[in-house]
Design a protein around this motif. Structure first.
Motif, PDB file in Angstrom:
ATOM      1  N   ALA A  62     -22.098  40.587 -99.908  1.00 53.53           N
ATOM      2  CA  ALA A  62     -20.910  40.437-101.077  1.00 53.53           C
ATOM      3  C   ALA A  62     -20.241  39.177-100.730  1.00 53.53           C
ATOM      4  O   ALA A  62     -19.511  38.535-101.610  1.00 53.53           O
ATOM      5  N   PHE A  69     -20.816  45.055-102.475  1.00 51.22           N
ATOM      6  CA  PHE A  69     -22.412  45.565-102.206  1.00 51.22           C
ATOM      7  C   PHE A  69     -23.660  44.698-102.590  1.00 51.22           C
ATOM      8  O   PHE A  69     -24.755  45.228-102.475  1.00 51.22           O
ATOM      9  N   ASN A 109     -13.500  47.548-101.905  1.00 53.42           N
ATOM     10  CA  ASN A 109     -13.583  47.654-100.438  1.00 53.42           C
ATOM     11  C   ASN A 109     -12.111  47.980 -99.845  1.00 53.42           C
ATOM     12  O   ASN A 109     -11.272  47.434-100.517  1.00 53.42           O
TER      13      ASN A 109
HETATM   14  N1  URA Z   1     -21.053  45.501 -98.878  1.00 49.52           N
HETATM   15  C1  URA Z   1     -19.465  45.736 -99.403  1.00 49.52           C
HETATM   16  O1  URA Z   1     -19.196  45.021-100.287  1.00 49.52           O
HETATM   17  N2  URA Z   1     -19.228  46.715 -98.756  1.00 49.52           N
HETATM   18  C2  URA Z   1     -19.292  47.576 -97.883  1.00 49.52           C
HETATM   19  O2  URA Z   1     -18.723  48.481 -97.275  1.00 49.52           O
HETATM   20  C3  URA Z   1     -20.852  47.158 -97.338  1.00 49.52           C
HETATM   21  C4  URA Z   1     -21.368  46.251 -97.828  1.00 49.52           C
END
Ligand code: URA
Length: 222
Positions: A62, A69, A109
């Protein structure tokens, strides 16, 4: 700063994360290397009934692509599962230019900047919480949250103004708050899936329960 829904690209609130960002900008020029904003269904905020809250962007995922993610190992299971439950459609290819879109959900997040070793400090989690609060507040039809991992769970419980002692993290737990049900899961990280602490079936169960919640609540989205 916390008045903003999303931190700006140069958010200065966490000195350690700001320094890490600067180093990464030098090493990996051309990458996103900035706070990663919430990703929302193209139908808009009004259509969001489910918010998925991860931990923090991965350095080479990310943080590179700028989409939660996306390009991270954890994204493979997350996006496959979202597609199974019709919460995403199109093709997930691990980069922000693919054709994947979200249905009636958004992904964010608990911490918006990539932390060294994937481990934000308590201070960094607290500093980022106002953005999580503003994100939860921006979705007027939000009915459910899926927290991925304990850090996300704890930050969401605190954001909603509740005590962790009353709402401890547990895999596949469901806690009902005023207008929102919080479903929590082990994080779909490489470590958890490789050790089978979290299997795809366990992860799907969390989504199944969440969708039952959403079906039980009369939809306000037109
Ligand atoms: N990538 C993300 O954006 N969040 C996570 O918690 C893990 C990987």
């Amino acid at each position: 700063m916390p008045e903003l829904i999303d931190p700006g690209r140069d958010c200065p609130l966490c000195p350690r994360l700001t320094e890490f960002r600067t180093v990464n900008q030098e090493i990996y020029s051309g990458w996103h290397n900035a706070p990663v904003d919430t990703w929302v269904t193209p139908k808009g905020d009004h259509a969001v009934e489910l918010l998925i809250v991860g931990l923090a962007p991965g350095l080479k995922g990310a943080n590179k692509t700028g989409r939660p993610f996306t390009g991270d190992f954890a994204g493979d299971l997350l996006y496959e599962t979202l597609q199974k439950f019709d919460l995403a459609e199109g093709s997930y290819e691990g980069h922000e230019g693919d054709t994947l879109t979200l249905n009636n959900c958004a992904i964010t997040n608990a911490v918006r900047c990539v932390p060294p070793q994937n481990k934000p400090t308590s201070h960094e989690i607290n500093q980022c919480r106002p953005f999580l609060k503003n994100t939860i507040d921006r979705f007027e039809n939000l009915r459910a949250i899926i927290s991925l991992g304990k850090i996300s769970h704890d930050s969401v419980v605190r954001t909603l103004g509740h005590k962790l002692s009353a709402y401890p993290f547990k895999h596949n737990s469901n806690y009902e708050f005023e207008t929102i049900v919080l479903h929590s899961s082990y994080h779909c990280s490489r470590y958890n899936t490789n050790t089978r602490r979290l299997t795809p079936e366990m992860f799907e169960n969390v989504f199944e329960t969440t969708l039952k919640t959403l079906r039980n609540v009369k939809s306000c989205v037109s």
